[in-house]
Design an enzyme around this catalytic site. Structure first.
Site, short mmCIF file in Angstrom:
data_model
loop_
_atom_site.label_atom_id
_atom_site.label_comp_id
_atom_site.label_asym_id
_atom_site.label_seq_id
_atom_site.Cartn_x
_atom_site.Cartn_y
_atom_site.Cartn_z
N LYS A 167 43.22 69.38 -85.13
CA LYS A 167 44.09 69.49 -86.32
C LYS A 167 45.22 68.46 -86.36
CE LYS A 167 42.33 73.34 -88.26
NZ LYS A 167 41.74 74.16 -87.24
N GLU A 223 49.05 76.02 -94.95
CA GLU A 223 48.44 77.34 -94.79
C GLU A 223 47.82 77.36 -93.39
OE1 GLU A 223 46.80 74.80 -96.04
OE2 GLU A 223 45.04 74.91 -94.74
N SER A 242 35.92 71.13 -80.52
CA SER A 242 37.04 70.99 -81.46
C SER A 242 38.36 71.54 -80.95
CB SER A 242 36.68 71.65 -82.80
OG SER A 242 36.31 73.00 -82.61
#
Ligand SMILES: *Cc1c(COP(=O)(O)O)cnc(C)c1O
Length: 422
Positions: free
Chosen positions: A110, A132, A399
């Protein structure tokens, strides 16, 4: 005489209207059109500016720790061979490799996107960012980027997710962000996204909305894909350097689809490389039991773009389920819908149970505790690798790391043992 329209290229930018084939677009209230148009032109300028990329690359190196490692998971590959030996095959089984995004600062991919978008916010002179978050990983990455650049940060999070991911709520608060718990609807990611969009409509003059995946109205799906493409670009160079060729297949989990788009995009024009996205199969294929719009959904509009969505016949968004908060979302990025319909990428799903098995197997075989989201990709790799030959290579996008999930995984494993003691 009409000429057939040129076939859209598969690895390309969307049209000026934000279309990937038929998908994408900008389905937003008028109040947001000016902000999206501004963002598009600021990004166009940044994109053509070598200094922008140099600044971002420096930050990714000294702050995030890029390039992340490419790791051959030899023990896991061996387990896959023994567990799922194909009938009468050459008893081979591909070598499984991990792209270690779990080693990036804050523990997931991210951060690649939030730093890029925070740089864009600075270019636009905006002093506040909002985001969000579902599992809290994007919220933490946004709060981190805000702390680094001295921006104010408010994060919208469903109250149910805030309860499930208390540690990440505390992390965001420590980093100086304000966490706003959303009490609407199912109190999860979809509701948090609605609340963030409402905030942005009223605050757009001084606020940038950092969307956390390749979803939302144009230009977000393109911007997030571009920032995450560093994953695939590094992977390609690392494969060429390490084994002198590209992997035969690449597997990634798909929530909104940003880690998958980031690792797939640089391989789209390499047709020999199979690309496979893995959605959350939850408890099974019945409506409400999964979060797999590419496997079970139909085209519809959600959060500003046209894409595959889980919806009822009236177009109302359907309820979703996944053991993993980061995959628990009824929509998916429009570029994935385009890749699915073109056949370039194939999409499958993995159930909660299969993901839990992979979570534990990876921890024990390699000493790596993955995020529950990531465990979905690993579970599919365990199915796929044994069907491949011994000289082949399967790349999995690891990830994120699983620290945030260990309590939830322990709870789910215990409940399962109690249901079927062995
Ligand atoms: C958020 C998250 C995902 C899902 O989001 P995508 O946009 O589909 O990548 C997957 N893995 C991890 C570790 C995450 O934090």
């Amino acid at each position: 005489m009409t000429t057939a329209p040129a076939k859209p290229r598969l690895a390309d930018n969307p049209t000026p209207q934000g279309r990937f084939g038929a998908f994408g677009g900008m389905y937003v209230p008028e109040t947001l059109v000016a902000a999206l148009t501004q963002l598009t032109s600021v990004y166009d300028q940044a994109r053509a500016d070598q200094k922008f990329w140099d600044d971002l690359r420096d930050l990714l190196r000294v702050y995030v720790g890029r390039p992340t490692a490419l790791y051959p998971a030899r023990q896991l590959s061996e387990r896959a061979r023994r567990l799922f030996r194909p009938q009468g095959g050459d008893a081979g089984g591909a070598t499984i490799w991990f792209k270690r995004e779990d080693l990036a600062h804050t523990g997931a991919h991210k951060i690649n996107n939030t730093l890029g978008q925070a740089l864009l916010a600075k270019r636009m002179g905006k002093k506040r960012i909002i985001a969000e978050t579902g599992a809290g990983q994007h919220g933490v990455a946004s709060a981190t980027a805000a702390a680094h650049f001295g921006l104010k940060c408010d994060v919208y999070m469903g109250a149910e997710d805030a309860r499930r991911q208390r540690l990440n709520v505390t992390r965001m608060t420590m980093l100086g962000a304000r966490v706003i718990e959303v009490q609407d609807g199912s109190k999860t990611l979809k509701d948090a996204t609605n609340a963030a969009m409402r905030d942005w409509m009223a605050s757009v003059e001084h606020t940038h909305y950092i969307i956390g995946s390749v979803v939302g109205p144009h230009p977000f799906p393109m911007i997030v894909r571009d920032f995450q493409s560093i994953i695939g670009i590094e992977s390609k160079a690392q494969f060429l350097r390490t084994i002198g060729k590209l992997p035969d297949a690449v597997v990634a989990c798909v929530g909104g689809g940003s880690n998958a788009a980031g690792i797939f995009f640089p391989f789209i024009d390499d047709p020999a490389v199979r690309l496979i996205g893995v959605e959350a199969g939850g408890h099974g294929s019945a409506p409400g039991q999964h979060a797999a719009p590419l496997s079970h959904g139909s085209p519809g509009v959600l959060h500003g773009s046209l894409s595959y969505v889980l919806q009822d016949p009236a177009g109302q968004t359907a309820p979703v389920h996944s053991c993993s908060a980061g995959l628990d979302y009824p929509g998916v990025g429009p570029e994935h819908s385009f890749w699915k319909d073109s056949g370039r990428v194939s999409y499958t799903s993995v159930t909660d149970d299969e993901a839990l098995d992979a979570f534990l197997l990876l921890a024990r075989a390699e000493g790596i505790i993955p995020a529950l989201e990531t465990a979905h990709a690993v579970a599919h790799a365990l199915r796929l690798a044994p069907t491949m030959s011994k000289d082949q290579h399967l790349l999995v996008n690891l990830s994120g790391r699983g620290d945030k999930d260990v309590e939830e995984a322990a709870r789910l494993l215990k409940a399962r043992d109690e249901r079927s003691p062995t």
